[in-house]
Write a protein that holds these residues in place. Sequence first.
Motif, PDB file in Angstrom:
ATOM      1  N   GLY A  50       0.805  -1.214   0.000  1.00 48.53           N
ATOM      2  CA  GLY A  50       0.000   0.000   0.000  1.00 48.53           C
ATOM      3  C   GLY A  50       0.837   1.263   0.000  1.00 48.53           C
ATOM      4  O   GLY A  50       0.471   2.269  -0.613  1.00 48.53           O
ATOM      5  N   VAL A  51       1.981   1.230   0.681  1.00 48.73           N
ATOM      6  CA  VAL A  51       2.877   2.381   0.705  1.00 48.73           C
ATOM      7  C   VAL A  51       3.656   2.486  -0.602  1.00 48.73           C
ATOM      8  O   VAL A  51       3.713   3.550  -1.229  1.00 48.73           O
ATOM      9  CB  VAL A  51       3.842   2.292   1.900  1.00 48.73           C
ATOM     10  N   LEU A  52       4.261   1.390  -1.015  1.00 46.43           N
ATOM     11  CA  LEU A  52       5.112   1.428  -2.203  1.00 46.43           C
ATOM     12  C   LEU A  52       4.338   1.801  -3.457  1.00 46.43           C
ATOM     13  O   LEU A  52       4.864   2.479  -4.348  1.00 46.43           O
ATOM     14  CB  LEU A  52       5.789   0.075  -2.402  1.00 46.43           C
TER      15      LEU A  52
ATOM     16  N   ASP B 181      10.860   1.877  -6.991  1.00 45.17           N
ATOM     17  CA  ASP B 181      11.801   0.993  -7.670  1.00 45.17           C
ATOM     18  C   ASP B 181      13.134   0.914  -6.952  1.00 45.17           C
ATOM     19  O   ASP B 181      13.993   0.098  -7.309  1.00 45.17           O
ATOM     20  CB  ASP B 181      12.010   1.435  -9.118  1.00 45.17           C
ATOM     21  N   ARG B 182      13.298   1.722  -5.909  1.00 44.49           N
ATOM     22  CA  ARG B 182      14.522   1.668  -5.112  1.00 44.49           C
ATOM     23  C   ARG B 182      14.378   0.710  -3.923  1.00 44.49           C
ATOM     24  O   ARG B 182      15.298   0.573  -3.130  1.00 44.49           O
ATOM     25  CB  ARG B 182      14.875   3.073  -4.615  1.00 44.49           C
ATOM     26  N   VAL B 183      13.225   0.082  -3.802  1.00 49.92           N
ATOM     27  CA  VAL B 183      12.970  -0.847  -2.696  1.00 49.92           C
ATOM     28  C   VAL B 183      12.919  -2.274  -3.236  1.00 49.92           C
ATOM     29  O   VAL B 183      12.140  -2.575  -4.137  1.00 49.92           O
ATOM     30  CB  VAL B 183      11.647  -0.511  -1.979  1.00 49.92           C
ATOM     31  N   ARG B 184      13.737  -3.122  -2.676  1.00 52.23           N
ATOM     32  CA  ARG B 184      13.735  -4.551  -3.009  1.00 52.23           C
ATOM     33  C   ARG B 184      13.185  -5.285  -1.800  1.00 52.23           C
ATOM     34  O   ARG B 184      13.817  -5.351  -0.759  1.00 52.23           O
ATOM     35  CB  ARG B 184      15.149  -5.026  -3.348  1.00 52.23           C
TER      36      ARG B 184
ATOM     37  N   GLY C 176       3.870  -3.078 -10.409  1.00 47.34           N
ATOM     38  CA  GLY C 176       5.228  -3.159 -10.928  1.00 47.34           C
ATOM     39  C   GLY C 176       6.302  -3.045  -9.863  1.00 47.34           C
ATOM     40  O   GLY C 176       7.368  -2.467 -10.113  1.00 47.34           O
ATOM     41  N   LEU C 177       6.053  -3.617  -8.700  1.00 47.50           N
ATOM     42  CA  LEU C 177       6.985  -3.482  -7.586  1.00 47.50           C
ATOM     43  C   LEU C 177       8.074  -4.548  -7.624  1.00 47.50           C
ATOM     44  O   LEU C 177       7.855  -5.664  -8.096  1.00 47.50           O
ATOM     45  CB  LEU C 177       6.227  -3.585  -6.259  1.00 47.50           C
ATOM     46  N   ARG C 178       9.232  -4.199  -7.084  1.00 47.50           N
ATOM     47  CA  ARG C 178      10.337  -5.150  -6.958  1.00 47.50           C
ATOM     48  C   ARG C 178      10.119  -5.944  -5.665  1.00 47.50           C
ATOM     49  O   ARG C 178      10.811  -5.755  -4.679  1.00 47.50           O
ATOM     50  CB  ARG C 178      11.682  -4.423  -6.921  1.00 47.50           C
TER      51      ARG C 178
END
Length: 232
Positions: A77-79, A86-89, A111-113
Amino acid sequence: MGEIRDYVSWHDEYERSGSALAWRLSRVRHHIGLALDLAFDVADLALDAVDLALDAAAGRELTALSLCAGDGRDLIGVLSARPDADRVRATLVEIDPVLGGRARAAAAEHGLRLRVLQADAGDAALYQGLIPADLVLMVGIFGNISTEDLERTIRSAGAFCRPGARLIWSRGRDEDIHDLNDSVRGWFAAAGFREIAYEALERDERPALGVMEYAGEAVPLDTARRLFAFIR
């Protein structure tokens, strides 16, 4: 051991406005956002998409780990609303295939990592190669395990964290004078954590959550012992 609740149906309570779970979710999301702002520097949010992509390509990223993640609606929900996602894995650990499937679908939609491991989060051996992380979520765990497992998990929590990492935990408060959350906070302090925030709701299941910063040094995780097992 009591019967383990149906956690798929249990998630429906998040949708009820004003519920204890809705309150907890909003506060966890708030503190995830603050942790990301701190890690990336709020000024970076003013960069355009090209600059953000270049910054991510340069390797300046954050690793996040969520134990017993459910459908991942807190982190996802945050991302999903951040230009620097895209800087969060991120890795979510969830044993239930339905909830894990929901998390995978939501991550793909945005489209999250983010990857979801369908696995037992109490198995310490699982975390080889996943830790230490910059952001650790231990939400919805501590009220469902034995006191012995709870203390062991907290005393092992430093191994999950890079120095300076944020860890968010939750647990409903006990109704008598001997609220175990006081011990929880003390165990975190003894394990090298500094408390950033502690919040509680004075109704329903009396939920509470804490935000910790790891102030210790890198330590190994004993992967030969289980961390915890759910008892309800």
